[in-house]
Design a protein around this motif. Structure first.
Motif, PDB file in Angstrom:
ATOM      1  N   PHE A 306      -1.164  -6.950  -3.600  1.00 55.95           N
ATOM      2  CA  PHE A 306       0.017  -6.316  -3.030  1.00 55.95           C
ATOM      3  C   PHE A 306       0.536  -7.120  -1.844  1.00 55.95           C
ATOM      4  O   PHE A 306       1.729  -7.419  -1.752  1.00 55.95           O
ATOM      5  CB  PHE A 306      -0.349  -4.882  -2.610  1.00 55.95           C
ATOM      6  CG  PHE A 306       0.778  -4.107  -2.022  1.00 55.95           C
ATOM      7  CD1 PHE A 306       1.849  -3.717  -2.809  1.00 55.95           C
ATOM      8  CD2 PHE A 306       0.773  -3.772  -0.681  1.00 55.95           C
ATOM      9  CE1 PHE A 306       2.889  -3.004  -2.266  1.00 55.95           C
ATOM     10  CE2 PHE A 306       1.816  -3.060  -0.132  1.00 55.95           C
ATOM     11  CZ  PHE A 306       2.869  -2.671  -0.920  1.00 55.95           C
ATOM     12  N   ALA A 307      -0.376  -7.506  -0.960  1.00 54.35           N
ATOM     13  CA  ALA A 307       0.028  -8.256   0.235  1.00 54.35           C
ATOM     14  C   ALA A 307       0.648  -9.594  -0.152  1.00 54.35           C
ATOM     15  O   ALA A 307       1.674  -9.997   0.407  1.00 54.35           O
ATOM     16  CB  ALA A 307      -1.181  -8.474   1.154  1.00 54.35           C
ATOM     17  N   SER A 308       0.060 -10.279  -1.149  1.00 52.87           N
ATOM     18  CA  SER A 308       0.627 -11.585  -1.481  1.00 52.87           C
ATOM     19  C   SER A 308       1.957 -11.421  -2.213  1.00 52.87           C
ATOM     20  O   SER A 308       2.863 -12.250  -2.029  1.00 52.87           O
ATOM     21  CB  SER A 308      -0.364 -12.453  -2.257  1.00 52.87           C
ATOM     22  OG  SER A 308      -1.166 -11.698  -3.089  1.00 52.87           O
ATOM     23  N   ALA A 309       2.099 -10.366  -3.024  1.00 51.86           N
ATOM     24  CA  ALA A 309       3.388 -10.126  -3.673  1.00 51.86           C
ATOM     25  C   ALA A 309       4.473  -9.905  -2.627  1.00 51.86           C
ATOM     26  O   ALA A 309       5.597 -10.416  -2.725  1.00 51.86           O
ATOM     27  CB  ALA A 309       3.291  -8.904  -4.591  1.00 51.86           C
ATOM     28  N   LEU A 310       4.104  -9.152  -1.585  1.00 50.65           N
ATOM     29  CA  LEU A 310       5.068  -8.862  -0.527  1.00 50.65           C
ATOM     30  C   LEU A 310       5.454 -10.124   0.239  1.00 50.65           C
ATOM     31  O   LEU A 310       6.630 -10.349   0.558  1.00 50.65           O
ATOM     32  CB  LEU A 310       4.440  -7.856   0.438  1.00 50.65           C
ATOM     33  CG  LEU A 310       5.407  -6.842   0.982  1.00 50.65           C
ATOM     34  CD1 LEU A 310       5.881  -5.930  -0.112  1.00 50.65           C
ATOM     35  CD2 LEU A 310       4.743  -6.081   2.091  1.00 50.65           C
ATOM     36  N   ALA A 348      14.032 -20.198  -8.599  1.00 43.67           N
ATOM     37  CA  ALA A 348      12.865 -19.340  -8.364  1.00 43.67           C
ATOM     38  C   ALA A 348      11.773 -19.634  -9.385  1.00 43.67           C
ATOM     39  O   ALA A 348      10.593 -19.696  -9.058  1.00 43.67           O
ATOM     40  CB  ALA A 348      13.274 -17.875  -8.425  1.00 43.67           C
ATOM     41  N   LEU A 349      12.190 -19.837 -10.649  1.00 42.47           N
ATOM     42  CA  LEU A 349      11.230 -20.103 -11.718  1.00 42.47           C
ATOM     43  C   LEU A 349      10.466 -21.393 -11.429  1.00 42.47           C
ATOM     44  O   LEU A 349       9.237 -21.446 -11.520  1.00 42.47           O
ATOM     45  CB  LEU A 349      11.960 -20.201 -13.055  1.00 42.47           C
ATOM     46  CG  LEU A 349      11.075 -20.506 -14.259  1.00 42.47           C
ATOM     47  CD1 LEU A 349      10.211 -19.306 -14.589  1.00 42.47           C
ATOM     48  CD2 LEU A 349      11.895 -20.912 -15.459  1.00 42.47           C
ATOM     49  N   LEU A 350      11.240 -22.432 -11.063  1.00 42.67           N
ATOM     50  CA  LEU A 350      10.596 -23.718 -10.758  1.00 42.67           C
ATOM     51  C   LEU A 350       9.609 -23.569  -9.597  1.00 42.67           C
ATOM     52  O   LEU A 350       8.466 -24.045  -9.670  1.00 42.67           O
ATOM     53  CB  LEU A 350      11.658 -24.755 -10.398  1.00 42.67           C
ATOM     54  CG  LEU A 350      12.344 -25.411 -11.592  1.00 42.67           C
ATOM     55  CD1 LEU A 350      13.444 -26.349 -11.126  1.00 42.67           C
ATOM     56  CD2 LEU A 350      11.322 -26.171 -12.425  1.00 42.67           C
ATOM     57  N   VAL A 394       5.574 -15.717 -11.448  1.00 39.89           N
ATOM     58  CA  VAL A 394       6.990 -15.733 -11.821  1.00 39.89           C
ATOM     59  C   VAL A 394       7.599 -14.341 -11.673  1.00 39.89           C
ATOM     60  O   VAL A 394       8.681 -14.173 -11.088  1.00 39.89           O
ATOM     61  CB  VAL A 394       7.150 -16.247 -13.273  1.00 39.89           C
ATOM     62  CG1 VAL A 394       8.583 -16.053 -13.749  1.00 39.89           C
ATOM     63  CG2 VAL A 394       6.752 -17.709 -13.351  1.00 39.89           C
ATOM     64  N   ILE A 395       6.874 -13.332 -12.164  1.00 39.31           N
ATOM     65  CA  ILE A 395       7.402 -11.969 -12.097  1.00 39.31           C
ATOM     66  C   ILE A 395       7.614 -11.548 -10.647  1.00 39.31           C
ATOM     67  O   ILE A 395       8.675 -11.027 -10.270  1.00 39.31           O
ATOM     68  CB  ILE A 395       6.446 -10.974 -12.811  1.00 39.31           C
ATOM     69  CG1 ILE A 395       6.479 -11.231 -14.311  1.00 39.31           C
ATOM     70  CG2 ILE A 395       6.838  -9.538 -12.496  1.00 39.31           C
ATOM     71  CD1 ILE A 395       5.407 -10.500 -15.072  1.00 39.31           C
ATOM     72  N   VAL A 396       6.599 -11.819  -9.800  1.00 49.48           N
ATOM     73  CA  VAL A 396       6.697 -11.406  -8.393  1.00 49.48           C
ATOM     74  C   VAL A 396       7.834 -12.156  -7.706  1.00 49.48           C
ATOM     75  O   VAL A 396       8.614 -11.576  -6.945  1.00 49.48           O
ATOM     76  CB  VAL A 396       5.352 -11.636  -7.673  1.00 49.48           C
ATOM     77  CG1 VAL A 396       5.516 -11.518  -6.168  1.00 49.48           C
ATOM     78  CG2 VAL A 396       4.326 -10.649  -8.161  1.00 49.48           C
ATOM     79  N   THR A 397       7.962 -13.451  -7.997  1.00 49.86           N
ATOM     80  CA  THR A 397       9.021 -14.228  -7.368  1.00 49.86           C
ATOM     81  C   THR A 397      10.399 -13.703  -7.798  1.00 49.86           C
ATOM     82  O   THR A 397      11.305 -13.545  -6.978  1.00 49.86           O
ATOM     83  CB  THR A 397       8.882 -15.711  -7.750  1.00 49.86           C
ATOM     84  OG1 THR A 397       7.533 -16.105  -7.584  1.00 49.86           O
ATOM     85  CG2 THR A 397       9.765 -16.578  -6.889  1.00 49.86           C
TER      86      THR A 397
END
Lengths: 421, 410
Positions: A306-310, A348-350, A394-397
């Motif tokens: 969670f923290a890294s996604a944020l 973002a994908l790259l 990728v999803i989180v970004t």
């Protein structure tokens, strides 16, 4: 044009891209390391729990009752049944052989000792200290030094092929024995290689190589019981079911799960005329402790993810917000919302793929470091996890960028170019 | 552009005439937060999340040791009292042990002897307090505890205690291996009573249930200590103690026990104590590594969000500077803003973090994790440092730039 836009964006805005990429890399590193630790922690703690002692015991099937109080065996020495030492290597031949971390045979023999003309009765226990056992093409070293790690010796451990013995510390204090002294025992003069301290019944006993105990008892190859240390899976409702009442496929599944009972059953099958059982004090509590620690690390891993996604989302949002003027220019030149969004998502994908790859490597390294420094053993990461981690990155970004991209795309180019938003 | 323009200038001047200088700072702070709600809220959100995660991790780190220790007490005794040279313990030993423990543990006395079954086979009989053993040795797999049997009987009204108490026998807990030796197999449990003899006196035991442990207990017969002493006259020689607490507390309890019962030798059960210390140490180290990683990540998240926010407001900064604000005032303004944000975020995050820690405690350990207020200053100070850092860094960059350049949007 699209490719050139993305390419130039990376070429000209190196600082911003590096910042956003660093955030993604860091997030993926932490996520990878925590996932690696969480998947391996059960095995690691299981091995640490083995220091509490063996969790399974193998005894002869037709054995008479143990008559033992405070480590003093009152059963007549020849009474009851024995296991055959020659059968012991079969322990490492069962289905779950790789889960067997060690075993130690025990053969208690009542002996008379003489010291300064005084006679004293005591129990001599024959066992393996660190015995090499060859299993076809590989060797396996086992004995009390690996199964009973809390045993401490001042002096030296005896060799399994020697005629040296260890004397328990309380017995040694009564006799005035020191390491290196001679001890006359059952008519044999033996060298005391060290003083043993265990905090248990062995403090009043003599511990000797198994072959010596068999010789004193006059029964070559005899073993009274075998303690087996095995990595097990915490017992659940399925594990507690009676295997005799199971049908074929379910029995197969039960048999091929490392429950304490399943391993005990396999041990009983492997050694002729034997009965194997879990030592409930160790086996039962192990499961409870293991479940708690695994649960704790699992919840903490969730927190880390969670923290890294944020962190990734925040970095992406900031990066896009800073480029309002660019969006304004693109839109003023006639780019549609879709085209602008596509550029950002492609970037973002790259970033996610690139950061994800580096982060995965760094995370594997970090997990390795944690494993080395805390558990002195390898925490390896499954390569299978790479696509999963990349997909999550990728999803989180994308999720982190989506809100910022929508706002950037929805802006009026006039305000954006004047910098008034 | 963020200055309020709703008041007429005169009113404004009049209303400000008597107000101390600081209220301008306050007004700037409030307006900055209100006018850019979205960005301020996202910065605050990042701060709250980071503080919550840090609080939860620190709380767990402090508390998890105690929680896991409780799990380890299920392994049973970690201290054992034995009469010196095999002698019995004095009759008041258990009372002394209980007063030393004072609720910080469980003690159970054990008395052992070798009796003979009716066919002459030697068998170990133990006298115990069933209620205490049940709490201490939770891994015992017992079909029915003897202490439950009499109450059941009394309820059924079957008991004619005075007439045939002797005939009825004493309830006993029989080890699974001993069961096969002493009791005939083909009868129901309640009919399997048998006799034990010790030095000429006989005891009639009625099995209440069986016990299975996989260890020495399986070969023994357990009866209540009262029956045991009345039958044999042998007093307990061992008291097993499960003492709660960290290694220092357990060592202190052992010292007190040695003083309270001088006739006994007090020994730690090394097997349990060392295993516990190892597993706890490793778990704590893993937790610390995880906490460090998580706190670092969330601190960096706050840092990047806040730096973006401050950087975004370079126009505010330029206007203030153009209007003649000194460098110190500007620094003070942004520092105060950061400090306010850090403190607010830390306080809200602390409350949420305590909630998370309590939830993890409930889900994983089935016990509450007590809120540690000692964590609050740490979290508060950490938040302030991170927010101040993320305000000062962009400001020190902007300070060197001419306001005109920023205002022209370059």
């Amino acid at each position: 044009m699209f490719v050139r836009l993305v390419y130039e964006s990376f070429r000209r805005q190196k600082r911003r891209k590096v910042l956003a990429g660093a955030a993604i890399t860091l997030g993926v590193t932490v996520a990878t390391a925590m996932i690696a630790v969480a998947t391996d922690i059960g095995d690691k703690i299981n091995r640490e729990l083995r220091t509490i002692g063996a969790n399974l015991v193998v005894t002869p099937q037709e054995d008479s009752l143990d008559v033992e109080i405070g480590g003093v065996n009152l059963k007549p020495p020849s009474d009851g049944a024995f296991l055959n030492e020659a059968d012991l290597p079969k322990i490492k031949d069962i289905f779950w052989r790789n889960n067997i971390t060690g075993f130690a045979p025990m053969l208690p023999v009542p002996v008379a000792m003489e010291r300064d003309g005084k006679r004293q009765d005591a129990t001599l226990v024959g066992t393996y200290f660190a015995k090499r056992i060859s299993l076809g093409n590989e060797d396996f070293t086992t004995g009390v030094r690996s199964t009973h790690t809390w045993w401490k010796v001042s002096g030296a451990w005896p060799d399994d092929n020697s005629r040296d013995v260890l004397v328990g510390e309380r017995l040694a204090a009564r006799l005035g024995e020191k390491a290196g002294d001679q001890l006359v025992l059952a008519g044999r003069a033996l060298r005391v290689s060290g003083i043993l301290s265990t905090g248990g019944a062995e403090d009043d006993q003599v511990v000797a190589p198994l072959a010596l105990a068999q010789e004193i008892l006059g029964r070559p190859g005899a073993v009274r019981r075998v303690y087996v240390s095995a990595l097990t899976k915490p017992e659940d409702a399925f594990g507690r079911r009676n295997p005799k009442s199971m049908s074929g496929a379910i029995y197969e599944r039960w048999y091929c799960t490392p429950y304490p009972q399943a391993i005990a059953l396999q041990l009983g099958e492997a050694i002729p005329h034997s009965h194997a059982e879990q030592i409930r004090q160790v086996a039962q509590n192990e499961g409870a402790v293991l479940t708690r620690i695994e649960g704790l690390i699992f919840l903490i891993t969730l927190a880390a993810l969670f923290a890294s996604a944020l962190a990734v989302s925040a970095a992406m949002a900031t990066a896009i917000f800073e480029r309002r003027a660019e969006v304004g220019l693109l839109k003023a030149l006639g780019a549609g919302k879709l085209a602008v969004a596509a550029v950002f998502f492609a970037e973002a994908l790259l970033l996610a793929l690139f950061g994800g790859l580096i982060g995965f490597g760094a995370g594997a390294l970090l997990a390795h470091q944690i494993g080395q420094s805390i558990f002195n053993s390898q925490i390896s990461i499954q390569p299978v996890l790479l696509p999963v981690i990349l997909a999550i990155a990728v999803i989180v970004t994308f999720a982190g960028s989506a809100a910022a991209i929508r706002r950037a795309v929805g802006m009026d180019p006039v305000f954006a170019l004047r910098g008034e938003l | 552009m963020s200055a309020p323009i709703s008041h007429p200038a005169q009113d404004l001047a009049a209303s400000r005439a008597h107000v101390p200088h600081t209220s301008m700072l306050l007004r700037m702070l409030v307006r900055a937060a209100v006018l850019r709600r979205g960005r301020a809220a996202s910065a605050l959100f990042a701060m709250v999340v980071a503080a919550a995660v840090a609080t939860a991790m620190l709380n767990l780190y402090v508390d998890v040791q105690a929680k896991l220790r409780r799990e380890f007490r299920n392994y049973g005794a970690n201290v054992i009292l034995v009469g010196r040279d095999g002698a019995s313990l004095p009759a008041d030993a258990l009372a002394h042990v209980d007063s030393v423990l004072a609720g910080h543990g469980i003690a159970a006395p054990f008395a052992l002897l070798v009796a003979r079954a009716s066919d002459g086979q030697p068998i170990v009989v133990a006298g115990v307090d069933f209620e205490r053993v049940r709490q201490l040795d939770r891994w015992w797999s017992v079909s029915a505890w003897p202490s439950e049997v009499p109450t059941l009987r009394q309820a059924q009204g079957k008991l004619a205690r005075a007439e045939n108490a002797r005939e009825m026998g004493h309830p006993g807990l029989i080890g699974v291996r001993a069961m096969a030796v002493v009791a005939p197999k083909n009868q129901a449990m309640k009919d399997q009573s048998f006799d034990l003899s010790f030095q000429g006196s006989t005891l009639h035991v009625e099995p209440a249930g069986t016990v299975q442990t996989g260890a020495a207990e399986d070969s023994r017969i357990y009866i209540s200590l009262v029956d045991f002493v009345a039958w044999s006259g042998v007093q307990p020689s061992t008291i097993e103690v499960a003492a709660n607490g960290d290694p220092e507390e357990v060592a202190a309890i052992m010292n007190q026990l040695a003083q309270a019962v001088p006739a006994a030798e007090v020994r730690p059960v090394r097997q349990i104590v060392e295993g516990e210390a190892r597993v706890l140490g490793k778990t704590r180290a893993t937790l610390l590594a995880a906490a460090a990683l998580i706190i670092l990540t969330s601190a960096l998240c706050v840092l990047s969000t806040l730096m973006g926010w401050v950087f975004d407001r370079r126009r505010d900064f330029a206007i203030m500077k153009a209007l003649g604000a000194s460098g110190r005032l500007l620094n003070g303004f942004f520092a105060a803003e950061a400090a306010a944000l850090g403190a607010t975020g830390a306080l809200i995050g602390f409350l949420i973090g305590i909630g998370i820690a309590a939830w993890i405690g409930r889900v994983n350990f089935h016990a509450s994790v007590a809120p540690r207020f000692s964590v609050l200053p740490v979290v508060l100070a950490g938040s302030m440092v991170v927010t101040l850092l993320s305000a000062i860094l962009p400001i020190s960059l902007l300070r060197r730039v001419q306001p005109a350049v920023i205002l022209r949007g370059e």
